[in-house]
Design a protein around this motif. Structure first.
Motif, PDB file in Angstrom:
ATOM      1  N   THR A 223       0.658  -1.356   0.009  1.00 20.80           N
ATOM      2  CA  THR A 223      -0.143  -0.099   0.145  1.00 20.80           C
ATOM      3  C   THR A 223       0.853   1.399  -0.150  1.00 20.80           C
ATOM      4  O   THR A 223       1.986   1.233   0.136  1.00 20.80           O
ATOM      5  N   PHE A 224       0.291   2.412  -0.107  1.00 19.11           N
ATOM      6  CA  PHE A 224       0.960   3.620  -0.087  1.00 19.11           C
ATOM      7  C   PHE A 224       1.493   3.804   1.406  1.00 19.11           C
ATOM      8  O   PHE A 224       2.707   4.310   1.384  1.00 19.11           O
ATOM      9  N   GLU A 225       0.930   3.274   2.432  1.00 16.70           N
ATOM     10  CA  GLU A 225       1.460   3.347   3.596  1.00 16.70           C
ATOM     11  C   GLU A 225       2.826   2.612   3.805  1.00 16.70           C
ATOM     12  O   GLU A 225       3.507   2.808   4.225  1.00 16.70           O
ATOM     13  N   ALA A 226       2.695   1.407   3.108  1.00 20.47           N
ATOM     14  CA  ALA A 226       3.945   0.560   3.149  1.00 20.47           C
ATOM     15  C   ALA A 226       4.999   1.094   2.290  1.00 20.47           C
ATOM     16  O   ALA A 226       6.124   1.124   2.832  1.00 20.47           O
ATOM     17  N   LEU A 227       4.666   1.728   1.029  1.00 24.01           N
ATOM     18  CA  LEU A 227       5.533   2.664   0.543  1.00 24.01           C
ATOM     19  C   LEU A 227       6.445   3.535   1.392  1.00 24.01           C
ATOM     20  O   LEU A 227       7.489   3.773   1.378  1.00 24.01           O
ATOM     21  N   CYS A 228       5.679   4.358   2.114  1.00 18.07           N
ATOM     22  CA  CYS A 228       6.320   5.300   3.042  1.00 18.07           C
ATOM     23  C   CYS A 228       7.163   4.675   4.027  1.00 18.07           C
ATOM     24  O   CYS A 228       7.941   5.150   4.218  1.00 18.07           O
ATOM     25  N   ASP A 229       6.677   3.539   4.659  1.00 16.56           N
ATOM     26  CA  ASP A 229       7.268   2.930   5.584  1.00 16.56           C
ATOM     27  C   ASP A 229       8.807   2.463   4.868  1.00 16.56           C
ATOM     28  O   ASP A 229       9.602   2.825   5.598  1.00 16.56           O
ATOM     29  N   THR A 230       8.593   2.108   3.749  1.00 14.32           N
ATOM     30  CA  THR A 230       9.997   1.550   3.123  1.00 14.32           C
ATOM     31  C   THR A 230      11.125   2.842   2.820  1.00 14.32           C
ATOM     32  O   THR A 230      12.172   2.574   3.076  1.00 14.32           O
ATOM     33  N   LEU A 231      10.331   4.046   2.296  1.00 13.43           N
ATOM     34  CA  LEU A 231      11.281   5.256   2.085  1.00 13.43           C
ATOM     35  C   LEU A 231      11.681   5.837   3.353  1.00 13.43           C
ATOM     36  O   LEU A 231      13.044   6.325   3.403  1.00 13.43           O
ATOM     37  N   CYS A 232      11.252   5.468   4.686  1.00 15.00           N
ATOM     38  CA  CYS A 232      11.742   5.967   5.709  1.00 15.00           C
ATOM     39  C   CYS A 232      13.343   5.566   5.992  1.00 15.00           C
ATOM     40  O   CYS A 232      14.063   5.892   6.705  1.00 15.00           O
ATOM     41  N   ALA A 233      13.781   4.701   5.341  1.00 11.63           N
ATOM     42  CA  ALA A 233      15.251   4.003   5.587  1.00 11.63           C
ATOM     43  C   ALA A 233      16.100   4.848   4.677  1.00 11.63           C
ATOM     44  O   ALA A 233      17.255   4.823   4.985  1.00 11.63           O
ATOM     45  N   TRP A 234      15.429   5.812   4.137  1.00 12.02           N
ATOM     46  CA  TRP A 234      16.426   6.768   3.347  1.00 12.02           C
ATOM     47  C   TRP A 234      16.377   8.060   3.417  1.00 12.02           C
ATOM     48  O   TRP A 234      16.923   8.958   3.223  1.00 12.02           O
ATOM     49  N   HIS A 235      14.991   8.529   3.796  1.00 11.55           N
ATOM     50  CA  HIS A 235      14.644   9.726   3.943  1.00 11.55           C
ATOM     51  C   HIS A 235      13.779  10.225   5.540  1.00 11.55           C
ATOM     52  O   HIS A 235      13.459   9.264   6.050  1.00 11.55           O
ATOM     53  N   GLU A 236      13.971  11.503   5.556  1.00 11.41           N
ATOM     54  CA  GLU A 236      13.422  11.859   7.159  1.00 11.41           C
ATOM     55  C   GLU A 236      11.913  11.730   6.982  1.00 11.41           C
ATOM     56  O   GLU A 236      11.441  11.835   5.795  1.00 11.41           O
ATOM     57  N   ALA A 237      11.488  11.465   8.093  1.00  6.63           N
ATOM     58  CA  ALA A 237       9.851  11.114   8.043  1.00  6.63           C
ATOM     59  C   ALA A 237       8.997  12.259   7.510  1.00  6.63           C
ATOM     60  O   ALA A 237       7.995  11.866   6.598  1.00  6.63           O
ATOM     61  N   GLU A 238       9.223  13.372   7.772  1.00  6.88           N
ATOM     62  CA  GLU A 238       8.563  14.538   7.301  1.00  6.88           C
ATOM     63  C   GLU A 238       8.592  14.628   5.823  1.00  6.88           C
ATOM     64  O   GLU A 238       7.774  15.332   5.099  1.00  6.88           O
ATOM     65  N   ALA A 239       9.967  14.109   5.030  1.00  5.59           N
ATOM     66  CA  ALA A 239      10.123  14.246   3.632  1.00  5.59           C
ATOM     67  C   ALA A 239       9.593  13.196   2.772  1.00  5.59           C
ATOM     68  O   ALA A 239       9.361  13.230   1.629  1.00  5.59           O
ATOM     69  N   VAL A 240       8.951  12.202   3.618  1.00 12.97           N
ATOM     70  CA  VAL A 240       8.687  10.847   2.994  1.00 12.97           C
ATOM     71  C   VAL A 240       7.559  11.072   2.047  1.00 12.97           C
ATOM     72  O   VAL A 240       7.555  10.414   0.955  1.00 12.97           O
ATOM     73  N   PRO A 241       6.412  11.535   2.556  1.00 20.54           N
ATOM     74  CA  PRO A 241       5.225  11.574   1.598  1.00 20.54           C
ATOM     75  C   PRO A 241       5.389  12.288   0.340  1.00 20.54           C
ATOM     76  O   PRO A 241       5.045  12.135  -0.458  1.00 20.54           O
ATOM     77  N   MET A 242       6.160  13.136   0.439  1.00 17.56           N
ATOM     78  CA  MET A 242       6.641  14.124  -0.596  1.00 17.56           C
ATOM     79  C   MET A 242       7.384  13.098  -1.852  1.00 17.56           C
ATOM     80  O   MET A 242       6.999  13.279  -2.941  1.00 17.56           O
ATOM     81  N   GLN A 243       8.196  12.510  -1.066  1.00 16.04           N
ATOM     82  CA  GLN A 243       8.967  11.588  -1.973  1.00 16.04           C
ATOM     83  C   GLN A 243       8.295  10.546  -2.487  1.00 16.04           C
ATOM     84  O   GLN A 243       8.376  10.107  -3.860  1.00 16.04           O
ATOM     85  N   ALA A 244       7.639   9.956  -1.877  1.00 18.49           N
ATOM     86  CA  ALA A 244       6.418   8.826  -2.346  1.00 18.49           C
ATOM     87  C   ALA A 244       5.426   9.326  -3.547  1.00 18.49           C
ATOM     88  O   ALA A 244       5.425   8.591  -4.641  1.00 18.49           O
ATOM     89  N   ALA A 245       4.993  10.458  -3.058  1.00 20.36           N
ATOM     90  CA  ALA A 245       4.060  11.222  -3.956  1.00 20.36           C
ATOM     91  C   ALA A 245       4.676  11.370  -5.420  1.00 20.36           C
ATOM     92  O   ALA A 245       4.317  11.163  -6.475  1.00 20.36           O
ATOM     93  N   GLY A 246       6.172  11.949  -5.319  1.00 22.10           N
ATOM     94  CA  GLY A 246       6.925  12.255  -6.687  1.00 22.10           C
ATOM     95  C   GLY A 246       7.027  10.992  -7.412  1.00 22.10           C
ATOM     96  O   GLY A 246       7.089  10.745  -8.646  1.00 22.10           O
ATOM     97  N   MET A 247       7.469   9.898  -6.515  1.00 23.47           N
ATOM     98  CA  MET A 247       7.690   8.622  -7.645  1.00 23.47           C
ATOM     99  C   MET A 247       6.536   8.171  -8.227  1.00 23.47           C
ATOM    100  O   MET A 247       6.618   7.783  -9.336  1.00 23.47           O
ATOM    101  N   LEU A 248       5.363   8.256  -7.569  1.00 22.10           N
ATOM    102  CA  LEU A 248       4.330   7.685  -7.979  1.00 22.10           C
ATOM    103  C   LEU A 248       3.804   8.401  -9.300  1.00 22.10           C
ATOM    104  O   LEU A 248       3.374   7.786 -10.270  1.00 22.10           O
TER     105      LEU A 248
END
Length: 261
Positions: A223-248
């Motif tokens: 899910t999108f939530e799982a995507l955000c959790d995955t990206l937390c390994a590379w990005h600060e939590a507050e930046a993750v939603p924007m990173q995920a949206a940009g990838m999508l």
């Protein structure tokens, strides 16, 4: 035709196939010959034609591998492959799927050969893959905020990810553009690559580690939530939603996403 004649014909066809593919000689007595053109020579013509046709099919699917290895070495490799992995597909297009494995075993000191074959095979699979209608960027704008955490995306069937441990992709690009290829080398770290078909054109690009992990997560049904959790390994939590949206958004623009649920 009687049942006995049908069985005899089937046996004859099987014997002929065994001779063409494996050299079995039982069929020889059933083939007419002359002093000038004996039966064994007539049969050899068919056996040779069978191998030449399959060699041509391999060269058509793996042209850069043939170019890199040279025609003679590639032809010898093709004959070895034909004997070890006889064609089992109704379509000759799919003959060659085990070539990377043979190269891995036969040329362990040249790992770029197996990876070049795997790369070309995947490129061809993306080109020949089934069609699916991509969604537009408007599909993301229409999603209500409360729906985002559980959102899942379906990817185009031609989307593939490869982990390369050599510079096989650069070899392929140089050979395709008829440039002098760089020296073949093993990489210090594996490099993930993305291959897919955008419209009628096959595309590929390298992936950063975060996007590779994100793609693997989403293609596995995350899910999108799982995507955000995955990206937390590379990005600060507050930046993750924007990173995920940009990838999508990029995946949608590149016509890789064909469904949202």
């Amino acid at each position: 035709m009687s049942a006995q004649d049908t069985r005899a014909l089937a046996d004859l066809q099987r014997d002929f196939q065994r001779h063409v593919m494996h050299g079995h000689e039982r069929i020889v007595d059933a083939v007419g010959g002359t002093p000038r053109v004996p039966a064994i020579l007539r049969l050899a013509i068919y056996s040779e034609a069978y191998r030449l046709r399959l060699t041509d099919a391999l060269a058509s699917t793996l042209p850069r591998l043939q170019q890199f290895m040279g025609r003679d070495q590639f032809a010898a490799l093709a004959l070895e492959y034909i004997d070890l992995s006889p064609s089992t597909y109704p379509s000759i297009r799919w003959f060659g799927d085990q070539m990377p494995r043979l190269l891995q075993r036969s040329f362990p000191e040249q790992p770029w050969l197996a990876e070049l074959a795997a790369w070309e095979w995947t490129i061809a699979a993306a080109f020949d893959g089934p069609d699916a209608g991509p969604v537009g960027v408007d599909i993301l704008a229409a999603v209500a905020p409360e729906q985002w955490p559980a959102l899942q995306f379906r990817f185009h069937p031609t989307v593939h990810c490869l982990q390369l441990r050599t510079n096989a992709a650069q070899l392929f690009k140089a050979l395709t553009e008829e440039n002098l290829p760089p020296p073949a080398v093993a990489l210090d770290e594996p490099q993930p690559w993305l291959i897919w078909r955008e419209g009628l054109k096959t595309q590929y690009r390298s992936l950063d580690a975060d996007e590779h992990a994100a793609l693997e997560c989403m293609r596995a049904g995350g899910t999108f939530e799982a995507l955000c959790d995955t990206l937390c390994a590379w990005h600060e939590a507050e930046a993750v939603p924007m990173q995920a949206a940009g990838m999508l958004k990029r995946w949608v623009v590149e016509q890789m996403i064909v469904g949202v649920s």
